[in-house]
Design a protein around this motif. Structure first.
Motif, PDB file in Angstrom:
ATOM      1  N   VAL A  57     -22.668  -7.749   4.847  1.00 48.65           N
ATOM      2  CA  VAL A  57     -21.398  -8.417   5.181  1.00 48.65           C
ATOM      3  C   VAL A  57     -21.528  -9.184   6.487  1.00 48.65           C
ATOM      4  N   ALA A  58     -22.186  -8.579   7.479  1.00 46.44           N
ATOM      5  CA  ALA A  58     -22.359  -9.264   8.766  1.00 46.44           C
ATOM      6  C   ALA A  58     -23.174 -10.545   8.604  1.00 46.44           C
ATOM      7  N   LEU A  59     -24.231 -10.484   7.793  1.00 45.79           N
ATOM      8  CA  LEU A  59     -25.038 -11.687   7.567  1.00 45.79           C
ATOM      9  C   LEU A  59     -24.226 -12.771   6.864  1.00 45.79           C
ATOM     10  N   LEU A  60     -23.415 -12.375   5.890  1.00 47.93           N
ATOM     11  CA  LEU A  60     -22.595 -13.365   5.184  1.00 47.93           C
ATOM     12  C   LEU A  60     -21.590 -14.030   6.120  1.00 47.93           C
ATOM     13  N   VAL A  61     -21.015 -13.245   7.035  1.00 49.17           N
ATOM     14  CA  VAL A  61     -20.057 -13.811   7.992  1.00 49.17           C
ATOM     15  C   VAL A  61     -20.749 -14.837   8.891  1.00 49.17           C
ATOM     16  N   VAL A  62     -21.950 -14.491   9.379  1.00 53.65           N
ATOM     17  CA  VAL A  62     -22.693 -15.419  10.238  1.00 53.65           C
ATOM     18  C   VAL A  62     -23.021 -16.706   9.483  1.00 53.65           C
ATOM     19  N   VAL A  63     -23.476 -16.575   8.242  1.00 57.21           N
ATOM     20  CA  VAL A  63     -23.813 -17.758   7.438  1.00 57.21           C
ATOM     21  C   VAL A  63     -22.572 -18.612   7.188  1.00 57.21           C
ATOM     22  N   ALA A  64     -21.451 -17.961   6.835  1.00 58.28           N
ATOM     23  CA  ALA A  64     -20.223 -18.712   6.566  1.00 58.28           C
ATOM     24  C   ALA A  64     -19.742 -19.460   7.810  1.00 58.28           C
ATOM     25  N   LEU A  65     -19.796 -18.807   8.959  1.00 57.93           N
ATOM     26  CA  LEU A  65     -19.381 -19.470  10.194  1.00 57.93           C
ATOM     27  C   LEU A  65     -20.252 -20.679  10.489  1.00 57.93           C
ATOM     28  N   SER A  66     -21.552 -20.540  10.267  1.00 55.10           N
ATOM     29  CA  SER A  66     -22.444 -21.670  10.536  1.00 55.10           C
ATOM     30  C   SER A  66     -22.209 -22.814   9.557  1.00 55.10           C
ATOM     31  N   LEU A  67     -21.891 -22.494   8.317  1.00 56.87           N
ATOM     32  CA  LEU A  67     -21.689 -23.541   7.309  1.00 56.87           C
ATOM     33  C   LEU A  67     -20.412 -24.328   7.538  1.00 56.87           C
ATOM     34  N   PHE A  68     -19.344 -23.633   7.931  1.00 59.58           N
ATOM     35  CA  PHE A  68     -18.033 -24.281   7.942  1.00 59.58           C
ATOM     36  C   PHE A  68     -17.527 -24.596   9.347  1.00 59.58           C
ATOM     37  N   THR A  69     -18.347 -24.390  10.351  1.00 57.73           N
ATOM     38  CA  THR A  69     -17.989 -24.851  11.697  1.00 57.73           C
ATOM     39  C   THR A  69     -18.814 -26.096  12.037  1.00 57.73           C
ATOM     40  N   ARG A  70     -20.135 -25.895  12.233  1.00 57.29           N
ATOM     41  CA  ARG A  70     -21.042 -27.023  12.432  1.00 57.29           C
ATOM     42  C   ARG A  70     -22.263 -26.811  11.545  1.00 57.29           C
ATOM     43  N   PRO A  71     -22.500 -27.705  10.585  1.00 51.39           N
ATOM     44  CA  PRO A  71     -23.652 -27.528   9.694  1.00 51.39           C
ATOM     45  C   PRO A  71     -24.980 -27.419  10.430  1.00 51.39           C
ATOM     46  N   GLU A  72     -25.079 -28.072  11.613  1.00 46.92           N
ATOM     47  CA  GLU A  72     -26.323 -27.971  12.373  1.00 46.92           C
ATOM     48  C   GLU A  72     -26.634 -26.530  12.748  1.00 46.92           C
ATOM     49  N   ALA A  73     -25.584 -25.713  12.906  1.00 47.20           N
ATOM     50  CA  ALA A  73     -25.806 -24.303  13.225  1.00 47.20           C
ATOM     51  C   ALA A  73     -26.513 -23.600  12.070  1.00 47.20           C
ATOM     52  N   PHE A  74     -26.211 -23.997  10.843  1.00 41.78           N
ATOM     53  CA  PHE A  74     -26.911 -23.411   9.696  1.00 41.78           C
ATOM     54  C   PHE A  74     -28.383 -23.815   9.704  1.00 41.78           C
ATOM     55  N   VAL A  75     -28.657 -25.063  10.096  1.00 42.48           N
ATOM     56  CA  VAL A  75     -30.050 -25.516  10.198  1.00 42.48           C
ATOM     57  C   VAL A  75     -30.801 -24.659  11.212  1.00 42.48           C
ATOM     58  N   VAL A  76     -30.183 -24.409  12.354  1.00 43.65           N
ATOM     59  CA  VAL A  76     -30.803 -23.556  13.374  1.00 43.65           C
ATOM     60  C   VAL A  76     -31.008 -22.147  12.822  1.00 43.65           C
ATOM     61  N   LEU A  77     -30.020 -21.643  12.080  1.00 40.72           N
ATOM     62  CA  LEU A  77     -30.131 -20.304  11.497  1.00 40.72           C
ATOM     63  C   LEU A  77     -31.304 -20.221  10.522  1.00 40.72           C
TER      64      LEU A  77
END
Length: 314
Positions: A57-77
Motif C-alpha cells: 500500500v505504501a508503494l502504491l501511494v508513492v507511485v500514485a503521488l508521483s504520477l498525479f503530481t509531477r510526472p517527472e517524479a515518477f521518472v526519478v522513481l
C-alpha cells in the motif's frame, strides 16, 4: 580396622560418584539439544502477509503521488528503483564470482530512462546500446581475461533486464493519458499477484513449475487470469475509453508476461542459491523481487495499451 574400613567405603563411594559424573557428561555430549521453539508460520503462501500488505500500500501511494503530481517524479522513481535493483542483482551475481560493473550501469540507467521520457523509444534504444557498449568496454579495460568477458556479458544482460525494460513504463507515461495508462499497467500486474495468491491459497493443488517455484499452482494461475482480465476490462472501458475486450486481452497478456518474469527470476535465484534478491521490502523481499513481474510485463502492456488507445506508431 574400623578407620581403614571407613576409608575404603569412602574411597569406593567417591569412585561411584566419579563414574556417575562421567556417565552424565558422556550422555550430555551425545544427546541432541532440546528442540527450539518454532517460529510462528508466515502463512500458507510463505509470506508475512500484514507486512506485505503494508509495504504494498505504501508503494502504491508513492507511485500514485508521483504520477498525479509531477510526472517527472515518477521518472526519478523509476531511476531509483532500477538502480537499487541493479545493486541487488550485482550482489546476487557475486554468489557465482561474477562482478557486474555498477557505475556504468547506473549512469546508463539514467540515460535510458530519461531518453524514454524526453525523446521516445528510438532514443531509449540508442541509450541502451551505448550503455551496453560502455559496460563492456569498462569491464574489459579493467583486465581479467575470460573473467572480464564473462562479467561484461553479465553487465550487458543486467542493462537489458532492468533499465531497458523499466524504460517501457516511462514510455507509457509519455503517452496521452499517460498517468492512467501506467495505472492500468500496474493494476493488471498487481492483479496477477493478488489473484494468484488468493486462488493459490484457497484452491491451489496442482503445482505449475515445482522445480522452479514450488508455491505456484495452475489454480493460482486461473485466479490471476480472472482478476487481471477484470481489472483490465474495467480500466479500459471506464477510464481509457477503449473496448472492454481489449482490456481483458491486456489482462491475459499481462498474466502471461508477469508469470514468465516471476518464474525467470525464481530460476535465477535458484541457480544463485538465494531465496530473495534482498530484504529491503518486508513481506516482499528485495526491490528486484517486487519488480520481476513488472519489468517483463512493461513492454507487453506498452504495445497493447498504446495500440488500444490509438497511439501505437511504427
Amino acid at each position: 580396622m574400623a578407620h581403614e574400613r571407613d576409608a575404603q567405603e569412602s574411597f569406593v563411594a567417591a569412585l561411584r560418584r566419579l563414574g556417575e559424573a562421567r556417565r552424565r557428561a558422556r550422555t550430555a555430549l551425545v544427546e541432541p539439544p532440546p528442540p527450539r521453539p518454532k517460529a510462528p508460520p508466515a502463512g500458507r503462501a510463505g509470506r508475512d502477509l500484514p507486512a506485505a500488505i503494508g509495504v504494498g500500500v505504501a508503494l502504491l501511494v508513492v507511485v500514485a503521488l508521483s504520477l498525479f503530481t509531477r510526472p517527472e517524479a515518477f521518472v526519478v522513481l523509476v531511476v531509483v528503483a532500477a538502480s537499487g535493483a541493479l545493486w541487488e542483482l550485482a550482489r546476487a551475481f557475486l554468489q557465482r564470482g561474477i562482478k557486474i560493473p555498477l557505475l556504468p550501469l547506473w549512469v546508463g540507467t539514467i540515460g535510458i530512462v530519461v531518453s524514454a521520457w524526453a525523446a521516445g523509444p528510438e532514443a531509449m534504444l540508442m541509450a541502451f546500446v551505448l550503455t551496453a557498449g560502455g559496460v563492456f568496454i569498462w569491464r574489459v579495460l579493467d583486465g581479467g581475461g575470460r573473467a572480464a568477458v564473462r562479467d561484461a556479458s553479465a553487465g550487458m544482460f543486467a542493462a537489458a533486464y532492468v533499465p531497458l525494460l523499466a524504460g517501457f513504463a516511462v514510455l507509457m507515461l509519455a503517452l496521452d493519458d499517460g498517468p492512467w495508462i501506467v495505472v492500468a499497467f500496474i493494476l493488471v500486474t498487481i492483479g496477477n499477484d493478488i489473484g494468484g495468491y488468493v486462488a493459490g491459497v484457497l484452491f491451489g493443488r496442482t503445482p505449475m513449475a515445482p522445480s522452479i517455484s514450488p508455491k505456484k499452482s495452475w489454480e493460482g494461475l486461473a485466479g490471476s487470469v480472472l482478476m487481471s482480465a477484470a481489472l483490465g476490462a474495467a480500466m479500459m472501458a471506464l477510464v481509457l475509453g477503449g473496448t472492454w475486450w481489449s482490456g481483458a486481452l491486456l489482462g491475459v497478456a499481462a498474466v502471461a508476461a508477469a508469470t514468465t518474469g516471476d518464474l525467470a527470476e525464481s530460476l535465477l535465484k535458484r541457480d544463485l542459491g538465494l531465496k530473495d534478491m534482498g530484504s529491503l521490502l518486508p513481506g516482499h523481499g528485495g526491490i528486484m523481487d517486487r519488480l520481476d513481474s513488472l519489468l517483463v510485463c512493461a513492454p507487453v502492456c506498452y504495445v497493447i495499451l498504446s495500440a488500444a488507445t490509438g497511439q501505437l506508431t511504427f
